[in-house]
Design an enzyme around this catalytic site. Sequence first.
Site, PDB file in Angstrom:
ATOM      1  N   ASP A 149       0.947  -1.539  -0.126  1.00 60.16           N
ATOM      2  CA  ASP A 149       0.195  -0.238  -0.180  1.00 60.16           C
ATOM      3  C   ASP A 149       0.856   0.940   0.043  1.00 60.16           C
ATOM      4  OD1 ASP A 149      -2.027   2.268  -0.162  1.00 60.16           O
ATOM      5  OD2 ASP A 149      -2.138   1.757   2.163  1.00 60.16           O
ATOM      6  N   ASP A 183       0.034   4.930   1.304  1.00 57.34           N
ATOM      7  CA  ASP A 183      -0.226   5.610   2.503  1.00 57.34           C
ATOM      8  C   ASP A 183      -0.324   5.258   4.103  1.00 57.34           C
ATOM      9  OD1 ASP A 183      -0.932   8.026   1.464  1.00 57.34           O
ATOM     10  OD2 ASP A 183      -2.954   7.528   0.353  1.00 57.34           O
ATOM     11  N   GLU A 215      -0.556  10.433   5.746  1.00 56.93           N
ATOM     12  CA  GLU A 215      -1.603  10.635   6.359  1.00 56.93           C
ATOM     13  C   GLU A 215      -1.123  12.281   6.954  1.00 56.93           C
ATOM     14  OE1 GLU A 215      -4.158   9.821   4.399  1.00 56.93           O
ATOM     15  OE2 GLU A 215      -4.330   8.255   4.518  1.00 56.93           O
ATOM     16  N   SER A 256      -2.931   1.273  -4.301  1.00 60.60           N
ATOM     17  CA  SER A 256      -3.641   2.323  -3.718  1.00 60.60           C
ATOM     18  C   SER A 256      -4.795   2.739  -4.666  1.00 60.60           C
ATOM     19  CB  SER A 256      -2.506   3.100  -3.264  1.00 60.60           C
ATOM     20  OG  SER A 256      -2.917   4.584  -2.695  1.00 60.60           O
TER      21      SER A 256
END
Length: 272
Positions: free
Chosen positions: A7, A9, A16, A125
Site C-alpha cells: 500500500d 499511504d 496521512e 493504493s
Amino acid sequence: MSALVFDCDGVLADTERFGHLPAFNATFAEHGLPVRWSEDDYGEKLAIGGGKERMASLFQDPEFVRSAGIPDDDAARAQLLAEWHRTKTARFRALVAAGEIPARPGVARLVAEALDDGWTVAVASTSAEESVRAVLEHAVGAGTAARIPVFAGDVVPAKKPDPAIYDLVLQTLDLDHGDTLVVEDSRNGLLAATGAGLPCLVTVNGYTRHEPFDEAVLVVSELGDPDRPPIEVLANRGGAQPGHHVVLGDARACLGRPDRTPSTDRPERGTA
C-alpha cells in the site's frame, strides 16, 4: 515467483498526518470552503477510501452545503470534486517534493532486498496515481521506483476495503495468490488484501494502531532498520520470527515458506 505488494499511504511514507491532511486543509482554504479538518477529524475520515470520496463526505453536512453554496446537481458536484482533488493532489505533491513527508523505516531496504532476490514488487493504493508515484520515488529513489508497477486511483470502480485493486494486481501481473504478500497499515487495507485471498503483513501507524488486525499474518510497529530501535511485534500468526527488524526471510515465512535468510542477516532483538 514471489511478490510483495505495498500500500502507499501510511506504508511507504507517513503521508496521512504530514501530507494528505495539510493538503486537504490547504485546498479548502484555496477554494474558500468553510471547513478545516483537525487530526482527530481526519482520523475519522480515514475510514473512507479515496481522497475524492473523503471530500464528498462534506456534502452530507447540510450546514456545509448551505454555507459553501454547493449545488444540488450531481454533475455539478462531481465537477467541483474533480477541481478540488486536482488542487489537493498538486498541494500533496509539493509537500513530497519539499521533503516534508518522511518515508517509513525499512521500506527502501526491504524493497531492495526483494528486487535483488528476484521478487516482483508492486504498489496498490486508492490515492491518485500522481501522488503515489511521487511518494514511491521519495521512499525508494527514482531508479528503483521505475522498476515497480503502480496500481492507483480510479483504475478500479470500488476502493478499499473492496478487494478490486488487489484482484487487478494479481490479474495484470499474473501472480499466484500463494506467492503474493501484501503490506498494509489499516483495517480497510487488510480487508482488501484478505478479500482477494492474499496474506497480509501490517505495519501500523499512529492513526491505525488501535484498529483490529485479526486476519493479518504479522503485525509490527514498523519494518525497521538496523540503525533504529528494535521493532515491536504486535501479533504473529505465521512462521515469521522477526528480530530487530523485518527482513525478506520474514516475508517469505509469512507466505508459509522456510526462511533461507542467513543468520548473520538477522540480528538479535535490541542489537544493530
